[in-house]
Design an enzyme around this catalytic site. Structure first.
Site, PDB file in Angstrom:
ATOM      1  N   GLU A  97       8.700   2.981  -6.253  1.00 40.66           N
ATOM      2  CA  GLU A  97       8.091   1.671  -6.533  1.00 40.66           C
ATOM      3  C   GLU A  97       7.151   1.798  -7.708  1.00 40.66           C
ATOM      4  OE1 GLU A  97       5.986  -0.412  -3.405  1.00 40.66           O
ATOM      5  OE2 GLU A  97       7.448   0.237  -1.920  1.00 40.66           O
TER       6      GLU A  97
ATOM      7  N   GLU B 157       5.351   4.178   2.547  1.00 40.38           N
ATOM      8  CA  GLU B 157       3.888   4.313   2.403  1.00 40.38           C
ATOM      9  C   GLU B 157       3.226   4.649   3.746  1.00 40.38           C
ATOM     10  OE1 GLU B 157       2.578   0.702   0.454  1.00 40.38           O
ATOM     11  OE2 GLU B 157       3.039   1.557  -1.488  1.00 40.38           O
TER      12      GLU B 157
HETATM   13  C1  BG6 Z   1       3.631  -1.491  -1.741  1.00 40.97           C
HETATM   14  C2  BG6 Z   1       4.632  -1.893  -0.712  1.00 40.97           C
HETATM   15  O1  BG6 Z   1       2.425  -1.364  -1.078  1.00 40.97           O
HETATM   16  O2  BG6 Z   1       3.331  -2.342  -2.791  1.00 40.97           O
HETATM   17  C3  BG6 Z   1       5.428  -3.133  -1.034  1.00 40.97           C
HETATM   18  O3  BG6 Z   1       5.478  -0.844  -0.329  1.00 40.97           O
HETATM   19  C4  BG6 Z   1       4.544  -4.119  -1.780  1.00 40.97           C
HETATM   20  O4  BG6 Z   1       5.946  -3.636   0.152  1.00 40.97           O
HETATM   21  C5  BG6 Z   1       4.118  -3.468  -3.087  1.00 40.97           C
HETATM   22  O5  BG6 Z   1       5.128  -5.349  -1.994  1.00 40.97           O
HETATM   23  C6  BG6 Z   1       3.326  -4.376  -3.998  1.00 40.97           C
HETATM   24  O6  BG6 Z   1       2.243  -4.912  -3.312  1.00 40.97           O
HETATM   25  P1  BG6 Z   1       1.978  -6.464  -3.243  1.00 40.97           P
HETATM   26  O7  BG6 Z   1       0.876  -6.599  -2.286  1.00 40.97           O
HETATM   27  O8  BG6 Z   1       1.605  -6.884  -4.613  1.00 40.97           O
HETATM   28  O9  BG6 Z   1       3.228  -7.087  -2.774  1.00 40.97           O
END
Ligand code: BG6
Length: 474
Positions: free
Chosen positions: A372, A180
């Site tokens: 993701e 990201e």
């Molecule tokens: C992304 C990141 O922003 O979202 C992860 O690459 C992160 O590291 C994921 O965990 C989910 O976000 P959060 O804040 O719910 O953990």
């Protein structure tokens, strides 16, 4: 017939700082992510506004233990294999390899740890997908150089990349240079180890640091290709199409500008040059990027092989200040009245994934990789020890359906799909354990208590079927 080719990479994703723990074991040095506390100081620290470069006794630092993947990796990878994962996305903790970031020689213990992980993956035919830096910067480099503010970091990062490409040649074929990369604009300490003095021009600093990361990313891509021509090296964006709140052209224009704020990074990484709108933006905002003569050529000649991204939600924007707001991945936005939200206020929009995929594919015409996607929820274990996370199954099912439509009906080329937080881990934005993404439950709470025992949730069996049928049975 499945919409997906037989070699489609069904996967799961985790990151070093949210899982490994063992922050001071086997020679590992201190990193920015270790000193980001949970609680009310978390956001000011992640923003680089509150400077806390050493841990203290008054705070809890969730990354220090994570879910202790460092000592559980064999057990966890066996579970991933049982799930049927074709790929496992992990990241490297920079300070396991170079504890301070600028030593002459790498730390052998750190390299061994990752080598063992990759060998374990190979045992089960799981293809590793490795992010070189997932919100990770040695504290020493922050203290000495100001993190990515300094051009010196290009040298330190490429040295790390070279060690990884060389040592793991043949074991790893899929790489991502920065997780990201656009997060540098939103959470600059977490994204790039940036801290700010009160009177500092933050925009200037962030974009200069971004330039350093972009050059480092291109140089790593070059190096990775030279060391092993089989390597596939991708860029990575926190994606999510921005919708205008209404059809007022002012809202539409604002949406376009917001999209460009993010696309700026992948435009450089996938196309190889600064887009015209970015140059204009810099001029209008007195942002002056210091570049070396060769930078443009480096960027041009070493573009990403594929465009990877995270997708949790679409975004919405408006010029109207009276609209309702809601949470989102690191930054809040306008609440879209057509969408439901998660318990953490993130809007749920499966069609938005199809829209985002099409936007990215139209723009770059390079293969995509969803690295993701998932739902953060407060799961509970019932009296029989089961976790019935039907809401998660529903979220994933709808998102996979949308991605299937993008592949089957729109012709988007997609290499794979990784569920974020395939095993419960520490939340990046809040530092909580309570915000769970996993298909595997980890017994640990926000105060750090728990046995760390792993338990399969209902979604585990469901995703197992999805993979087994190559996405035919959702
Ligand atoms: C992304 C990141 O922003 O979202 C992860 O690459 C992160 O590291 C994921 O965990 C989910 O976000 P959060 O804040 O719910 O953990």
């Amino acid at each position: 017939m499945s919409a997906f080719k037989n070699d489609f990479l069904w996967g799961g994703a985790i990151a070093a700082n949210q899982t490994e723990g063992a922050y001071n074991v086997d020679g590992r040095g201190l990193a920015n992510v270790d000193v980001i506390p949970s609680g009310e100081d978390r956001f000011p620290v992640m923003l680089g506004k509150k400077i806390m470069l050493e841990p203290d006794k008054d705070h809890i630092y969730p990354a220090m233990e994570g879910i202790d993947f460092y000592h559980h990796y064999k057990e966890d990878i066996a579970l991933f294999a049982e799930l049927g994962l074709k790929t496992l996305r992990i990241s490297i903790a920079w300070t396991r390899i170079f504890p301070m970031g600028e030593e002459e020689m790498p730390n052998e213990k750190g390299l061994e740890f990752y080598e063992n992980i990759f060998k374990e993956c190979k045992k089960y035919d799981i293809e590793p997908l490795v992010t070189i830096s997932h919100f990770d910067c040695p504290v020493h480099l922050i203290k000495k150089y100001g993190g990515w503010k300094s051009r010196k970091l290009i040298e330190c990062y490429t040295k790390l990349a070279k060690v990884l490409f060389t040592r793991f040649k043949g074991l790893v074929h899929y790489w991502i240079t920065f997780n990201e990369i656009n997060m540098i604009l939103h959470l600059p300490f977490m994204g790039a180890g940036l801290v700010f003095k009160e009177d500092e021009d933050e925009m200037q600093v962030k974009y200069q640091a971004a330039h350093h990361e972009l050059v480092a990313s291109a140089l790593a891509t070059k190096m990775g290709h030279e060391i092993d021509k089989e390597n596939k090296i991708g860029c990575m964006l926190a994606a999510g199409q921005v919708y205008p709140y209404c059809c007022d052209p002012e809202d539409v224009w604002k949406g376009m500008c917001k999209d460009r704020e993010n696309y700026f990074f992948t435009d450089v990484q996938a196309r190889g040059s600064y887009p015209a709108y970015a140059k204009a933006f810099f001029e209008q905002n007195n942002i002056n990027i210091e570049m070396e003569e060769k930078d443009k050529e480096i960027l041009k000649e070493n573009t990403a092989d594929y465009v990877s991204f995270s997708y949790y939600s679409s975004r919405c924007t408006s010029v109207n200040k009276d609209v309702e707001m809601t949470g989102g991945n690191a930054f809040s936005g306008v609440k879209n009245p057509y969408l439901k939200t998660s318990e953490w206020g993130w809007q749920i929009d499966p069609l938005g994934l199809r829209i985002t995929m099409n936007a990215l594919y139209d723009r770059y015409q390079k293969p995509l990789f969803i690295v993701e996607n998932g739902l953060g929820a407060a799961d509970t274990m019932d009296a029989n020890g089961n976790i019935e996370d039907d809401y998660r199954i529903e979220y994933i099912r709808e998102h996979i359906q949308a991605m299937k439509d993008a592949v089957e009906q729109d012709g988007v080329e997609l290499w794979g799909y990784c569920l974020w937080g395939i095993i419960d881990l520490v939340s990046a934005s809040t530092g909580e354990m309570k915000k769970r993404y996993g298909l595997i439950y980890v017994d640990k709470d926000d105060s750090g208590k728990g046995t760390l025992k792993r338990t399969k949730k209902k979604s585990f069996q469901w995703y197992q079927q999805v993979i087994k049928t190559n996405g035919r049975k959702l």
